[in-house]
Design a protein around this motif. Structure first.
Motif, PDB file in Angstrom:
ATOM      1  N   ALA A  28       0.862  -1.323   0.003  1.00 28.93           N
ATOM      2  CA  ALA A  28       0.089   0.065   0.089  1.00 28.93           C
ATOM      3  C   ALA A  28       0.901   1.455   0.099  1.00 28.93           C
ATOM      4  O   ALA A  28       0.401   2.382   0.313  1.00 28.93           O
ATOM      5  CB  ALA A  28      -0.948   0.036   1.099  1.00 28.93           C
ATOM      6  N   SER A  29       2.190   1.130  -0.338  1.00 28.30           N
ATOM      7  CA  SER A  29       3.201   2.105  -0.370  1.00 28.30           C
ATOM      8  C   SER A  29       2.752   3.325  -1.539  1.00 28.30           C
ATOM      9  O   SER A  29       3.171   4.482  -1.264  1.00 28.30           O
ATOM     10  CB  SER A  29       4.476   1.830  -0.089  1.00 28.30           C
ATOM     11  OG  SER A  29       4.920   1.078  -1.522  1.00 28.30           O
ATOM     12  N   SER A  30       2.193   2.940  -2.553  1.00 27.72           N
ATOM     13  CA  SER A  30       1.748   3.789  -3.684  1.00 27.72           C
ATOM     14  C   SER A  30       0.898   5.003  -3.009  1.00 27.72           C
ATOM     15  O   SER A  30       0.883   6.145  -3.288  1.00 27.72           O
ATOM     16  CB  SER A  30       1.397   3.159  -4.796  1.00 27.72           C
ATOM     17  OG  SER A  30       2.422   2.439  -5.342  1.00 27.72           O
ATOM     18  N   ILE A 192       1.619  -0.407   9.508  1.00 31.16           N
ATOM     19  CA  ILE A 192       1.177  -1.848   8.959  1.00 31.16           C
ATOM     20  C   ILE A 192       0.007  -1.861   7.981  1.00 31.16           C
ATOM     21  O   ILE A 192      -1.201  -1.320   8.392  1.00 31.16           O
ATOM     22  CB  ILE A 192       0.529  -2.589  10.302  1.00 31.16           C
ATOM     23  CG1 ILE A 192       1.706  -2.775  11.378  1.00 31.16           C
ATOM     24  CG2 ILE A 192       0.133  -4.137   9.770  1.00 31.16           C
ATOM     25  CD1 ILE A 192       2.964  -3.748  10.907  1.00 31.16           C
ATOM     26  N   ALA A 193       0.124  -2.170   6.953  1.00 32.39           N
ATOM     27  CA  ALA A 193      -0.784  -2.125   5.822  1.00 32.39           C
ATOM     28  C   ALA A 193      -2.042  -2.652   5.894  1.00 32.39           C
ATOM     29  O   ALA A 193      -2.936  -2.132   5.458  1.00 32.39           O
ATOM     30  CB  ALA A 193       0.007  -2.421   4.394  1.00 32.39           C
ATOM     31  N   ASP A 194      -1.863  -3.821   6.582  1.00 32.23           N
ATOM     32  CA  ASP A 194      -3.034  -4.423   6.945  1.00 32.23           C
ATOM     33  C   ASP A 194      -4.326  -3.923   7.836  1.00 32.23           C
ATOM     34  O   ASP A 194      -5.317  -4.275   8.067  1.00 32.23           O
ATOM     35  CB  ASP A 194      -2.898  -5.859   7.410  1.00 32.23           C
ATOM     36  CG  ASP A 194      -1.820  -6.692   6.743  1.00 32.23           C
ATOM     37  OD1 ASP A 194      -2.082  -7.470   6.393  1.00 32.23           O
ATOM     38  OD2 ASP A 194      -0.509  -6.170   7.008  1.00 32.23           O
ATOM     39  N   TYR A 195      -3.772  -2.737   8.510  1.00 33.90           N
ATOM     40  CA  TYR A 195      -4.391  -1.981   9.300  1.00 33.90           C
ATOM     41  C   TYR A 195      -4.025  -0.404   8.767  1.00 33.90           C
ATOM     42  O   TYR A 195      -3.689   0.438   9.470  1.00 33.90           O
ATOM     43  CB  TYR A 195      -4.375  -1.917  10.835  1.00 33.90           C
ATOM     44  CG  TYR A 195      -4.447  -3.369  11.189  1.00 33.90           C
ATOM     45  CD1 TYR A 195      -5.696  -3.920  11.683  1.00 33.90           C
ATOM     46  CD2 TYR A 195      -3.235  -4.063  11.369  1.00 33.90           C
ATOM     47  CE1 TYR A 195      -5.722  -5.261  11.831  1.00 33.90           C
ATOM     48  CE2 TYR A 195      -3.414  -5.523  11.855  1.00 33.90           C
ATOM     49  CZ  TYR A 195      -4.499  -5.813  12.137  1.00 33.90           C
ATOM     50  OH  TYR A 195      -4.751  -7.339  12.463  1.00 33.90           O
ATOM     51  N   PHE A 196      -4.439  -0.201   7.545  1.00 31.47           N
ATOM     52  CA  PHE A 196      -4.171   0.868   6.798  1.00 31.47           C
ATOM     53  C   PHE A 196      -4.767   2.341   7.458  1.00 31.47           C
ATOM     54  O   PHE A 196      -4.311   3.405   7.686  1.00 31.47           O
ATOM     55  CB  PHE A 196      -4.413   1.034   5.485  1.00 31.47           C
ATOM     56  CG  PHE A 196      -3.720   2.171   4.476  1.00 31.47           C
ATOM     57  CD1 PHE A 196      -2.626   1.763   4.311  1.00 31.47           C
ATOM     58  CD2 PHE A 196      -4.398   3.132   4.280  1.00 31.47           C
ATOM     59  CE1 PHE A 196      -1.610   2.898   3.535  1.00 31.47           C
ATOM     60  CE2 PHE A 196      -3.855   4.266   3.343  1.00 31.47           C
ATOM     61  CZ  PHE A 196      -2.384   4.199   3.158  1.00 31.47           C
ATOM     62  N   ASP A 197      -6.055   2.315   7.631  1.00 24.22           N
ATOM     63  CA  ASP A 197      -6.721   3.272   8.272  1.00 24.22           C
ATOM     64  C   ASP A 197      -6.282   3.778   9.758  1.00 24.22           C
ATOM     65  O   ASP A 197      -5.776   4.940  10.000  1.00 24.22           O
ATOM     66  CB  ASP A 197      -8.142   3.304   8.257  1.00 24.22           C
ATOM     67  CG  ASP A 197      -8.843   3.188   6.704  1.00 24.22           C
ATOM     68  OD1 ASP A 197      -8.266   3.889   5.810  1.00 24.22           O
ATOM     69  OD2 ASP A 197      -9.763   2.916   6.637  1.00 24.22           O
ATOM     70  N   GLU A 198      -5.791   2.654  10.242  1.00 22.81           N
ATOM     71  CA  GLU A 198      -5.303   2.963  11.873  1.00 22.81           C
ATOM     72  C   GLU A 198      -4.150   3.425  11.622  1.00 22.81           C
ATOM     73  O   GLU A 198      -3.694   4.473  12.500  1.00 22.81           O
ATOM     74  CB  GLU A 198      -5.389   1.507  12.468  1.00 22.81           C
ATOM     75  CG  GLU A 198      -6.795   1.005  12.866  1.00 22.81           C
ATOM     76  CD  GLU A 198      -7.286   0.358  11.777  1.00 22.81           C
ATOM     77  OE1 GLU A 198      -8.529  -0.271  12.086  1.00 22.81           O
ATOM     78  OE2 GLU A 198      -7.026   0.371  10.648  1.00 22.81           O
TER      79      GLU A 198
END
Length: 370
Positions: A28-30, A192-198
């Motif tokens: 999700a780095s883009s 942590i991408a798996d918890y992107f909003d957090e």
């Protein structure tokens, strides 16, 4: 007076503007890069961009300061560094100020490997020579040959590699532990991408940014029909095959939640995540003609087409037709893919240099239009 009233009110904090983001692959780095670029424009900051026609900072070579456009003249006066690079603390320190905030993002290696497999299918020898991701994982060493190690980095411990370490190293407890400690010393925050909003809420709090600074539309994602389902055996195999990445992820997932509990608390976190999602929904309703990302062949404005790779169908967005200029510009920036945005910022910051060629029509021919 009660002792309560004698407490000094907390100092308002100032947004941190010297920031280094280590952009890792398939994490999700883009989307984070787009957030960084928009922040840089909002505060009129200088971005350390790749030199000449490159879109990454020398990757997969280990980063050197001279990979940055203008380093010889600009020196240590960059505010933001966030394009793909292979981390090298000493060289990054030549480019970024002493008070720079360093952060990165990790993703669970299980979905990450499947994502890499689809995205780099045609490029990585170990992926190319296997039928599908489960076949590859049934016996990785059958397809993964040491001679191809440069092109095979995406097939094993890619996050470990991005952080500057040997992705084929033997997983000895002491070695892995030493690396984790070094990463903790070099980086102030690991998301942590798996918890992107957090992650975005934690980033906002830590850097003292506004909610609008971390609002995003998900970029560079792929259509669901290109996802391959991993068998339970494959999932277990990834933990062993990518054991260094697995240790990295487990360690920083734990410190991520610990940090949230110590600084924000889960209750406030939940409120702010809701707030973020509401605001994001409002923006999507303002900007987009469909309320979701669309497949590459449905993107109307080819200037906004994301780079396509492997067997993935990389999704993009269609903007509403009748937006006023200011809204249009905001919306375009929200959906602008990495290569186009890098090229655009480059032409703003280095107007006398040859523009980076994205191989697509330009969104804006002259910068006067902005």
């Amino acid at each position: 007076k009660s002792h309560k009233e004698l407490l000094i009110p907390p100092m308002p904090c100032h947004a941190k503007t010297n920031v280094m983001f280590l952009k890792t692959h398939k994490t999700a780095s883009s989307t984070v890069l787009n957030i960084m670029f928009r922040f840089a424009e909002r505060y009129n900051l200088t971005v350390a961009l790749p030199a000449d026609q490159l879109f990454h900072l020398g990757y997969p070579k280990t980063f050197m300061a001279h990979f940055v456009e203008g380093f010889e003249t600009i020196g240590q006066n960059y505010n933001i560094l966030c394009n793909h690079l292979r981390f090298n603390a000493l060289e990054v320190k030549k480019v970024m100020a002493a008070n720079t905030f360093y952060f990165s993002i990790l993703r669970n290696p299980i979905p990450l490997l499947e994502s890499s497999y689809i995205y780099y299918k045609d490029y990585v020898p170990a992926f190319r020579s296997s039928k599908n991701v489960n076949e590859f994982l049934a016996s990785p060493t059958k397809y993964y040959h040491p001679a191809d190690y440069r092109k095979n980095i995406y097939a094993r411990n890619i996050m470990w590699f991005d952080f500057g370490y040997d992705n084929n190293a033997e997983d000895y407890t002491n070695y892995a532990q030493a690396v984790l400690e070094e990463i903790e010393q070099n980086f102030h925050l690991i998301l942590i991408a798996d918890y992107f909003d957090e992650s975005m809420i934690l980033l906002k709090h830590t850097l003292c940014w506004d909610l609008d600074d971390v609002i995003y539309f998900k970029l560079n994602s792929r259509s669901q029909d290109t996802v391959q389902t991993l068998t339970p055996e494959s999932e277990e195999q990834i933990k062993a095959w990518c054991s260094l990445d697995w240790k990295l992820y487990l360690h920083f997932n734990q410190s991520f939640w610990k940090r949230i509990e110590e600084t924000i608390g889960l209750e406030v976190l939940e409120k702010e995540v809701d707030h973020l999602r509401t605001r994001q929904k409002e923006l999507m309703e303002t900007c987009l003609s469909e309320q979701e990302a669309v497949r590459k062949d449905h993107i109307r404005n080819k200037a906004l087409l994301p780079f396509q790779s492997g067997a993935a169908n990389i999704l993009g967005y269609n903007l509403k037709q009748d937006l006023d200029n200011k809204t249009l510009r905001t919306c375009q920036k929200m959906v602008m893919p990495e290569l186009q945005y890098t090229s655009y910022l480059y032409s703003v910051q280095h107007p006398h240099k040859k523009r980076k060629d994205v191989g697509l029509p330009l969104l804006w021919t002259s910068l006067q239009e902005k």
